[in-house]
Design a protein around this motif. Structure first.
Motif, PDB file in Angstrom:
ATOM      1  N   UNK A 157       0.768  -1.250  -0.077  1.00  0.00           N
ATOM      2  CA  UNK A 157      -0.001  -0.098   0.249  1.00  0.00           C
ATOM      3  C   UNK A 157       1.028   1.190   0.027  1.00  0.00           C
ATOM      4  N   UNK A 158       0.392   2.292  -0.595  1.00  0.00           N
ATOM      5  CA  UNK A 158       1.035   3.613  -0.450  1.00  0.00           C
ATOM      6  C   UNK A 158       0.201   4.545  -1.101  1.00  0.00           C
ATOM      7  N   UNK A 159       0.258   5.967  -0.726  1.00  0.00           N
ATOM      8  CA  UNK A 159      -0.588   6.828  -1.066  1.00  0.00           C
ATOM      9  C   UNK A 159      -0.182   7.885  -2.004  1.00  0.00           C
ATOM     10  N   UNK A 160      -0.806   8.388  -2.849  1.00  0.00           N
ATOM     11  CA  UNK A 160      -0.248   9.583  -3.863  1.00  0.00           C
ATOM     12  C   UNK A 160      -1.196  10.653  -3.796  1.00  0.00           C
ATOM     13  N   UNK A 161      -0.357  11.936  -3.968  1.00  0.00           N
ATOM     14  CA  UNK A 161      -1.160  13.053  -3.710  1.00  0.00           C
ATOM     15  C   UNK A 161      -1.261  13.493  -5.381  1.00  0.00           C
ATOM     16  N   UNK A 162      -2.695  13.078  -5.928  1.00  0.00           N
ATOM     17  CA  UNK A 162      -2.756  13.146  -7.233  1.00  0.00           C
ATOM     18  C   UNK A 162      -3.084  14.584  -8.072  1.00  0.00           C
ATOM     19  N   UNK A 163      -3.549  15.681  -7.127  1.00  0.00           N
ATOM     20  CA  UNK A 163      -3.513  16.783  -7.369  1.00  0.00           C
ATOM     21  C   UNK A 163      -3.830  17.760  -5.858  1.00  0.00           C
ATOM     22  N   UNK A 164      -3.842  19.001  -5.738  1.00  0.00           N
ATOM     23  CA  UNK A 164      -3.803  19.726  -4.556  1.00  0.00           C
ATOM     24  C   UNK A 164      -5.332  19.216  -3.828  1.00  0.00           C
ATOM     25  N   UNK A 165      -5.357  18.812  -2.604  1.00  0.00           N
ATOM     26  CA  UNK A 165      -6.367  18.442  -1.626  1.00  0.00           C
ATOM     27  C   UNK A 165      -6.879  17.091  -2.248  1.00  0.00           C
ATOM     28  N   UNK A 166      -6.173  16.240  -2.988  1.00  0.00           N
ATOM     29  CA  UNK A 166      -6.889  14.859  -3.296  1.00  0.00           C
ATOM     30  C   UNK A 166      -5.577  13.767  -3.264  1.00  0.00           C
ATOM     31  N   UNK A 167      -5.902  13.107  -2.351  1.00  0.00           N
ATOM     32  CA  UNK A 167      -4.968  11.957  -1.997  1.00  0.00           C
ATOM     33  C   UNK A 167      -5.569  10.430  -2.356  1.00  0.00           C
ATOM     34  N   UNK A 168      -4.873  10.005  -3.066  1.00  0.00           N
ATOM     35  CA  UNK A 168      -5.253   8.497  -3.665  1.00  0.00           C
ATOM     36  C   UNK A 168      -4.312   7.498  -2.886  1.00  0.00           C
ATOM     37  N   UNK A 169      -5.335   6.527  -2.148  1.00  0.00           N
ATOM     38  CA  UNK A 169      -4.659   5.312  -1.462  1.00  0.00           C
ATOM     39  C   UNK A 169      -4.568   4.117  -2.348  1.00  0.00           C
ATOM     40  N   UNK A 170      -3.404   3.807  -2.720  1.00  0.00           N
ATOM     41  CA  UNK A 170      -3.336   2.567  -3.621  1.00  0.00           C
ATOM     42  C   UNK A 170      -3.076   1.117  -2.872  1.00  0.00           C
ATOM     43  N   UNK A 171      -4.088   0.509  -3.040  1.00  0.00           N
ATOM     44  CA  UNK A 171      -3.964  -0.845  -2.494  1.00  0.00           C
ATOM     45  C   UNK A 171      -3.348  -1.772  -3.633  1.00  0.00           C
ATOM     46  N   UNK A 172      -1.930  -2.246  -3.444  1.00  0.00           N
ATOM     47  CA  UNK A 172      -1.258  -2.903  -4.607  1.00  0.00           C
ATOM     48  C   UNK A 172      -1.232  -4.244  -4.331  1.00  0.00           C
ATOM     49  N   UNK A 173      -1.678  -5.076  -5.354  1.00  0.00           N
ATOM     50  CA  UNK A 173      -1.654  -6.584  -5.282  1.00  0.00           C
ATOM     51  C   UNK A 173      -0.737  -7.373  -6.009  1.00  0.00           C
TER      52      UNK A 173
ATOM     53  N   UNK B  12       2.219   6.436 -11.166  1.00  0.00           N
ATOM     54  CA  UNK B  12       1.428   7.561 -11.108  1.00  0.00           C
ATOM     55  C   UNK B  12       0.631   7.831 -12.263  1.00  0.00           C
ATOM     56  N   UNK B  13       1.266   7.387 -13.377  1.00  0.00           N
ATOM     57  CA  UNK B  13       0.370   7.464 -14.979  1.00  0.00           C
ATOM     58  C   UNK B  13      -0.880   6.469 -14.771  1.00  0.00           C
ATOM     59  N   UNK B  14      -0.711   5.245 -14.210  1.00  0.00           N
ATOM     60  CA  UNK B  14      -1.988   4.711 -14.023  1.00  0.00           C
ATOM     61  C   UNK B  14      -2.917   5.434 -12.934  1.00  0.00           C
ATOM     62  N   UNK B  15      -2.463   5.728 -12.034  1.00  0.00           N
ATOM     63  CA  UNK B  15      -3.375   6.470 -10.858  1.00  0.00           C
ATOM     64  C   UNK B  15      -4.248   7.538 -11.604  1.00  0.00           C
ATOM     65  N   UNK B  16      -3.366   8.408 -12.414  1.00  0.00           N
ATOM     66  CA  UNK B  16      -3.964   9.625 -13.017  1.00  0.00           C
ATOM     67  C   UNK B  16      -5.066   9.281 -14.142  1.00  0.00           C
ATOM     68  N   UNK B  17      -4.726   8.193 -14.876  1.00  0.00           N
ATOM     69  CA  UNK B  17      -5.471   7.664 -15.901  1.00  0.00           C
ATOM     70  C   UNK B  17      -6.940   7.179 -15.182  1.00  0.00           C
ATOM     71  N   UNK B  18      -6.773   6.410 -14.297  1.00  0.00           N
ATOM     72  CA  UNK B  18      -8.051   5.947 -13.362  1.00  0.00           C
ATOM     73  C   UNK B  18      -8.907   7.367 -12.980  1.00  0.00           C
ATOM     74  N   UNK B  19      -7.897   8.102 -12.272  1.00  0.00           N
ATOM     75  CA  UNK B  19      -8.623   9.495 -11.795  1.00  0.00           C
ATOM     76  C   UNK B  19      -9.443  10.335 -12.664  1.00  0.00           C
ATOM     77  N   UNK B  20      -8.887  10.513 -13.962  1.00  0.00           N
ATOM     78  CA  UNK B  20      -9.629  11.316 -14.990  1.00  0.00           C
ATOM     79  C   UNK B  20     -10.640  10.506 -15.634  1.00  0.00           C
TER      80      UNK B  20
END
Length: 213
Positions: free
Chosen positions: A47-63, A165-173
């Motif tokens: 697990x790890x978290x990423x700040x994808x944009x100001x005020x938005x933290x995404x927690x990643x559950x990684x398997x 980060x790219x994968x996280x951003x693609x999902x977020x978009x």
């Protein structure tokens, strides 16, 4: 206490045994690399978290899934509850590249009628002299599958952060566009206590212009 997060994405790493999935995850989550790694048995969790944009933290559950065939019945149960997948192959092992389509097809069939956001990872880019797959070949495959391609090295810490980060951003978009959303009985995306109301980029810009605060 866990830092508050707006959304949680469940990401799964896919690919043959020995392509370096565990090394990528340990580098990304713990910042460490080891030349010696025990084979994954079934599924490991990170697990790890990423700040994808100001005020938005995404927690990643990684398997981290085992690549061996005998564990396939275990790992397939995790496909349906994942929103994103890293398809990993070893740039020095042609066979692992040839198997990418099989992994993509297997996962896609298991999650129907839903879809997963993928990114193709050519790993061990530091071993350039032993390379068996060209960048052009990998980019062509990625284009055929309609996904991004990134070359990484856990050993040199090259593009590891960027890939996740790219994968996280693609999902977020896609969430902003309404193509992905939380749903009952699915763990792929979860909202946190401080979930943000998402708007498409154009609408977000208009809202900011009209804000008088």
């Amino acid at each position: 206490m866990d830092i508050l997060w707006q959304y949680q994405f469940r990401i799964i790493l896919l690919g043959d045994s020995t392509v370096g999935k565990s090394s990528l995850l340990k580098r990304f989550t713990d910042g460490i690399y080891s030349d010696v790694a025990d084979p994954t048995v079934g599924v490991d969790f990170y697990a790890r978290s990423i700040d994808i944009e100001p005020g938005v933290k995404i927690k990643l559950q990684l398997w981290d899934t085992a690549g061996q065939e005998r564990f396939r019945s275990i790992t397939t149960s995790y496909y349906r509850n994942s929103v994103g997948g890293l398809l990993v192959f070893d740039l020095t092992n042609r066979k692992t590249f040839d198997h990418v389509r099989e992994w993509h097809r297997e996962v896609s069939e298991h999650i129907l009628p839903h879809h997963m956001v993928y990114i193709l990872i050519g790993h061990k880019s530091d071993l350039s002299r032993d390379r068996k797959v060209t960048r052009d070949e990998a980019e062509q495959l990625a284009a055929e599958l309609g996904i991004r391609y990134v070359e990484t090295s856990a050993k040199c810490n090259s593009n590891v952060e960027r890939a996740f980060e790219l994968l996280t951003r693609d999902i977020y978009e896609l969430m902003k566009m309404g193509e992905i959303s939380t749903r009952d009985g699915w763990d792929g995306v979860k909202s946190g206590l401080t979930a943000k109301v998402l708007y498409p980029a154009e609408e977000e810009a208009e809202r900011e212009k009209s804000c008088n605060c």
